[in-house]
Each structure stands twice: as structure tokens, then as C-alpha cells.
Design a protein around this motif. Structure first.
Motif, PDB file in Angstrom:
ATOM      1  N   PHE A   1       0.810  -1.208   0.000  1.00  0.00           N
ATOM      2  CA  PHE A   1       0.000   0.000   0.000  1.00  0.00           C
ATOM      3  C   PHE A   1       0.845   1.260   0.000  1.00  0.00           C
ATOM      4  CE2 PHE A   1      -3.914  -2.093   0.278  1.00  0.00           C
ATOM      5  CZ  PHE A   1      -3.799  -3.150   1.168  1.00  0.00           C
ATOM      6  N   GLY A   2       2.086   1.163   0.429  1.00  0.00           N
ATOM      7  CA  GLY A   2       2.954   2.328   0.492  1.00  0.00           C
ATOM      8  C   GLY A   2       3.643   2.657  -0.814  1.00  0.00           C
ATOM      9  N   ALA A   3       3.387   1.878  -1.865  1.00  0.00           N
ATOM     10  CA  ALA A   3       4.047   2.122  -3.149  1.00  0.00           C
ATOM     11  C   ALA A   3       3.549   3.412  -3.782  1.00  0.00           C
ATOM     12  CB  ALA A   3       3.795   0.953  -4.094  1.00  0.00           C
ATOM     13  N   ASN A   4       4.438   4.105  -4.459  1.00  0.00           N
ATOM     14  CA  ASN A   4       4.068   5.307  -5.206  1.00  0.00           C
ATOM     15  C   ASN A   4       3.518   4.948  -6.586  1.00  0.00           C
ATOM     16  OD1 ASN A   4       4.991   7.139  -3.189  1.00  0.00           O
ATOM     17  ND2 ASN A   4       7.093   6.771  -3.875  1.00  0.00           N
ATOM     18  N   ALA A   5       4.057   3.890  -7.150  1.00  0.00           N
ATOM     19  CA  ALA A   5       3.621   3.474  -8.487  1.00  0.00           C
ATOM     20  C   ALA A   5       3.942   2.007  -8.675  1.00  0.00           C
ATOM     21  CB  ALA A   5       4.325   4.295  -9.565  1.00  0.00           C
ATOM     22  N   MET A   6       3.264   1.398  -9.622  1.00  0.00           N
ATOM     23  CA  MET A   6       3.567   0.024 -10.014  1.00  0.00           C
ATOM     24  C   MET A   6       3.638  -0.034 -11.523  1.00  0.00           C
ATOM     25  SD  MET A   6       1.522  -2.292  -7.280  1.00  0.00           S
ATOM     26  CE  MET A   6       2.536  -3.706  -7.687  1.00  0.00           C
TER      27      MET A   6
ATOM     28  N   VAL B   1      -0.186   4.980  -7.856  1.00  0.00           N
ATOM     29  CA  VAL B   1      -1.118   4.365  -6.918  1.00  0.00           C
ATOM     30  C   VAL B   1      -2.218   5.336  -6.506  1.00  0.00           C
ATOM     31  CG1 VAL B   1      -1.329   3.367  -4.622  1.00  0.00           C
ATOM     32  CG2 VAL B   1       0.564   2.691  -6.117  1.00  0.00           C
ATOM     33  N   ARG B   2      -1.878   6.595  -6.234  1.00  0.00           N
ATOM     34  CA  ARG B   2      -2.869   7.534  -5.718  1.00  0.00           C
ATOM     35  C   ARG B   2      -3.859   8.001  -6.768  1.00  0.00           C
ATOM     36  NH1 ARG B   2       0.474  11.553  -1.582  1.00  0.00           N
ATOM     37  NH2 ARG B   2       1.110   9.940  -0.109  1.00  0.00           N
ATOM     38  N   SER B   3      -3.354   8.340  -7.969  1.00  0.00           N
ATOM     39  CA  SER B   3      -4.230   8.939  -8.975  1.00  0.00           C
ATOM     40  C   SER B   3      -4.508   8.032 -10.159  1.00  0.00           C
ATOM     41  CB  SER B   3      -3.619  10.243  -9.492  1.00  0.00           C
ATOM     42  OG  SER B   3      -2.399   9.974 -10.148  1.00  0.00           O
ATOM     43  N   SER B   4      -3.852   6.866 -10.174  1.00  0.00           N
ATOM     44  CA  SER B   4      -3.993   5.927 -11.293  1.00  0.00           C
ATOM     45  C   SER B   4      -3.611   6.553 -12.632  1.00  0.00           C
ATOM     46  CB  SER B   4      -5.428   5.381 -11.368  1.00  0.00           C
ATOM     47  OG  SER B   4      -5.719   4.583 -10.238  1.00  0.00           O
TER      48      SER B   4
ATOM     49  N   LYS C   1       1.631   1.679 -26.999  1.00  0.00           N
ATOM     50  CA  LYS C   1       0.467   2.556 -26.882  1.00  0.00           C
ATOM     51  C   LYS C   1      -0.641   2.110 -27.831  1.00  0.00           C
ATOM     52  CE  LYS C   1       2.634   6.813 -25.264  1.00  0.00           C
ATOM     53  NZ  LYS C   1       3.038   8.201 -25.610  1.00  0.00           N
ATOM     54  N   GLY C   2      -1.848   2.055 -27.300  1.00  0.00           N
ATOM     55  CA  GLY C   2      -2.988   1.634 -28.097  1.00  0.00           C
ATOM     56  C   GLY C   2      -3.187   0.134 -28.136  1.00  0.00           C
ATOM     57  N   ARG C   3      -2.210  -0.625 -27.648  1.00  0.00           N
ATOM     58  CA  ARG C   3      -2.321  -2.094 -27.643  1.00  0.00           C
ATOM     59  C   ARG C   3      -2.349  -2.661 -26.229  1.00  0.00           C
ATOM     60  NH1 ARG C   3       1.650  -5.155 -29.627  1.00  0.00           N
ATOM     61  NH2 ARG C   3       3.309  -3.656 -29.175  1.00  0.00           N
ATOM     62  N   PHE C   4      -1.599  -2.061 -25.322  1.00  0.00           N
ATOM     63  CA  PHE C   4      -1.494  -2.556 -23.949  1.00  0.00           C
ATOM     64  C   PHE C   4      -2.233  -1.613 -23.006  1.00  0.00           C
ATOM     65  CE2 PHE C   4       2.824  -4.972 -24.296  1.00  0.00           C
ATOM     66  CZ  PHE C   4       2.345  -5.639 -25.403  1.00  0.00           C
ATOM     67  N   THR C   5      -2.781  -2.176 -21.945  1.00  0.00           N
ATOM     68  CA  THR C   5      -3.458  -1.389 -20.919  1.00  0.00           C
ATOM     69  C   THR C   5      -3.045  -1.882 -19.542  1.00  0.00           C
ATOM     70  OG1 THR C   5      -5.393  -1.051 -22.355  1.00  0.00           O
ATOM     71  CG2 THR C   5      -5.666  -0.609 -20.007  1.00  0.00           C
ATOM     72  N   ILE C   6      -2.604  -0.962 -18.701  1.00  0.00           N
ATOM     73  CA  ILE C   6      -2.255  -1.301 -17.317  1.00  0.00           C
ATOM     74  C   ILE C   6      -3.406  -0.874 -16.420  1.00  0.00           C
ATOM     75  CG2 ILE C   6      -1.023   0.880 -16.909  1.00  0.00           C
ATOM     76  CD1 ILE C   6       0.930  -0.733 -15.138  1.00  0.00           C
ATOM     77  N   ALA C   7      -3.689  -1.705 -15.436  1.00  0.00           N
ATOM     78  CA  ALA C   7      -4.757  -1.405 -14.491  1.00  0.00           C
ATOM     79  C   ALA C   7      -4.410  -2.038 -13.152  1.00  0.00           C
ATOM     80  CB  ALA C   7      -6.092  -1.939 -15.000  1.00  0.00           C
ATOM     81  N   ARG C   8      -5.014  -1.529 -12.091  1.00  0.00           N
ATOM     82  CA  ARG C   8      -4.740  -2.102 -10.780  1.00  0.00           C
ATOM     83  C   ARG C   8      -6.033  -2.303 -10.017  1.00  0.00           C
ATOM     84  NH1 ARG C   8      -4.708   1.482  -6.554  1.00  0.00           N
ATOM     85  NH2 ARG C   8      -5.093   3.660  -7.122  1.00  0.00           N
ATOM     86  N   ASP C   9      -6.007  -3.293  -9.158  1.00  0.00           N
ATOM     87  CA  ASP C   9      -7.124  -3.608  -8.273  1.00  0.00           C
ATOM     88  C   ASP C   9      -6.585  -3.534  -6.856  1.00  0.00           C
ATOM     89  OD1 ASP C   9      -9.111  -4.761  -6.692  1.00  0.00           O
ATOM     90  OD2 ASP C   9      -9.742  -6.118  -8.294  1.00  0.00           O
ATOM     91  N   SER C  10      -6.864  -2.437  -6.182  1.00  0.00           N
ATOM     92  CA  SER C  10      -6.309  -2.239  -4.844  1.00  0.00           C
ATOM     93  C   SER C  10      -6.802  -3.290  -3.868  1.00  0.00           C
ATOM     94  CB  SER C  10      -6.673  -0.837  -4.334  1.00  0.00           C
ATOM     95  OG  SER C  10      -6.112   0.159  -5.144  1.00  0.00           O
TER      96      SER C  10
ATOM     97  N   TYR D   1       8.506  -8.172 -16.287  1.00  0.00           N
ATOM     98  CA  TYR D   1       8.717  -8.039 -14.846  1.00  0.00           C
ATOM     99  C   TYR D   1       7.764  -6.993 -14.257  1.00  0.00           C
ATOM    100  CZ  TYR D   1      13.205 -10.325 -15.736  1.00  0.00           C
ATOM    101  OH  TYR D   1      14.190 -11.204 -16.119  1.00  0.00           O
ATOM    102  N   CYS D   2       7.231  -7.315 -13.111  1.00  0.00           N
ATOM    103  CA  CYS D   2       6.429  -6.377 -12.346  1.00  0.00           C
ATOM    104  C   CYS D   2       7.347  -5.603 -11.405  1.00  0.00           C
ATOM    105  CB  CYS D   2       5.377  -7.145 -11.553  1.00  0.00           C
ATOM    106  SG  CYS D   2       4.312  -6.134 -10.521  1.00  0.00           S
ATOM    107  N   MET D   3       7.045  -4.340 -11.193  1.00  0.00           N
ATOM    108  CA  MET D   3       7.874  -3.496 -10.335  1.00  0.00           C
ATOM    109  C   MET D   3       6.983  -2.635  -9.455  1.00  0.00           C
ATOM    110  SD  MET D   3       9.087  -0.185  -9.816  1.00  0.00           S
ATOM    111  CE  MET D   3       8.641   0.642 -11.332  1.00  0.00           C
ATOM    112  N   ALA D   4       7.359  -2.498  -8.186  1.00  0.00           N
ATOM    113  CA  ALA D   4       6.685  -1.595  -7.256  1.00  0.00           C
ATOM    114  C   ALA D   4       7.680  -0.541  -6.821  1.00  0.00           C
ATOM    115  CB  ALA D   4       6.145  -2.362  -6.051  1.00  0.00           C
ATOM    116  N   ALA D   5       7.324   0.705  -7.025  1.00  0.00           N
ATOM    117  CA  ALA D   5       8.233   1.815  -6.727  1.00  0.00           C
ATOM    118  C   ALA D   5       7.845   2.477  -5.428  1.00  0.00           C
ATOM    119  CB  ALA D   5       8.192   2.830  -7.864  1.00  0.00           C
ATOM    120  N   PHE D   6       8.796   2.474  -4.486  1.00  0.00           N
ATOM    121  CA  PHE D   6       8.625   3.175  -3.224  1.00  0.00           C
ATOM    122  C   PHE D   6       9.593   4.350  -3.201  1.00  0.00           C
ATOM    123  CE2 PHE D   6       6.010   0.264  -0.634  1.00  0.00           C
ATOM    124  CZ  PHE D   6       5.962  -0.820  -1.490  1.00  0.00           C
ATOM    125  N   SER D   7       9.453   5.201  -2.209  1.00  0.00           N
ATOM    126  CA  SER D   7      10.327   6.374  -2.125  1.00  0.00           C
ATOM    127  C   SER D   7      11.781   5.962  -1.957  1.00  0.00           C
ATOM    128  CB  SER D   7       9.893   7.268  -0.956  1.00  0.00           C
ATOM    129  OG  SER D   7       8.583   7.743  -1.159  1.00  0.00           O
TER     130      SER D   7
END
Length: 116
Positions: free
Chosen positions: A29-34, A53-56, A65-74, A95-101
Motif C-alpha cells: 500500500f505504500g508504493a508510489n507506483a507500479m 497508486v494515488r491517482s492511477s 500505446k494503443g495495444r497494452f493497458t495497465i490497471a490495478r485492483d487495490s 517483470y512487475c515493479m513496485a516503486a517506493f520512495s
């Protein structure tokens, strides 16, 4: 400790679709982005798509672009990458990545192979 587990990779024909999933555990939950990155043989790892994470807010590599879509389910601590109109050039380990401060965390990767 954050753990990320990818799934959904495989072998598909060009023009078909795949959906990758990345389930996070720990203090995700503390991630800034994924995001999703990929690395093809002999090439550097590159950003495919990222979502804040905050504003999606999303951002994509020009090549997807136009072919792939990223989405998240909190509620499920999961990030998805819907990949449509796949091309042989999309073949890579994703690879999946979670970005924290203070640090970034990575999953183990999932292979996507697109045949022509």
C-alpha cells in the motif's frame, strides 16, 4: 518486505492477446507506483507501462500505446497488463515493479513469447 508474483505469460500467435497479473504482498500500500518492464534477449530492460497508486495516472512506452493497458485492483493488491494485438517484437520476460520512495521491488518475471 514486499513480494511480487507475476503470472499469465505464455506462447501466443501474433495478433492474439494475453493478460499478465502481478500480485503483491507485504506493505504494498505504500508504493508510489507500479509498473511492468520487459527484457528481450540481448537487450536492456525497458519500461512498458506504469500506473501511479494515488491517482492511477498511466504512462506507456510508444511501442505499446494503443495495444497494452495497465490497471490495478487495490482490493486484490494486483496490477494487470492487458496485451492486445501482440507482435513478435513483444517477446520478452515481463517483470512487475513496485516503486517506493526509498527502493524498488521486482518480481521474478514471466516469459511472453509471440510467434509469427
Amino acid at each position: 518486505q514486499v513480494q511480487l508474483v507475476e503470472s499469465g505469460g505464455g506462447l501466443v500467435q501474433a495478433g492474439r492477446s494475453l493478460r499478465l497479473s502481478c500480485e503483491g504482498s507485504g506493505t504494498i500500500f505504500g508504493a508510489n507506483a507500479m509498473g511492468w518492464y520487459r527484457q528481450a534477449p540481448g537487450k536492456q530492460r525497458e519500461l512498458v507501462a506504469i500506473i501511479t497508486v494515488r491517482s492511477s495516472t498511466t504512462n506507456y512506452a510508444d511501442s505499446v500505446k494503443g495495444r497494452f493497458t495497465i490497471a490495478r485492483d487495490s482490493a486484490k493488491n494486483t496490477v494487470y497488463l492487458q496485451m492486445n494485438s501482440l507482435k513478435p517484437d513483444d517477446t520478452a520476460v515481463y517483470y512487475c515493479m513496485a516503486a517506493f520512495s526509498a527502493n524498488n521491488y521486482w518480481g521474478q518475471g514471466t516469459q511472453v513469447t509471440v510467434s509469427s
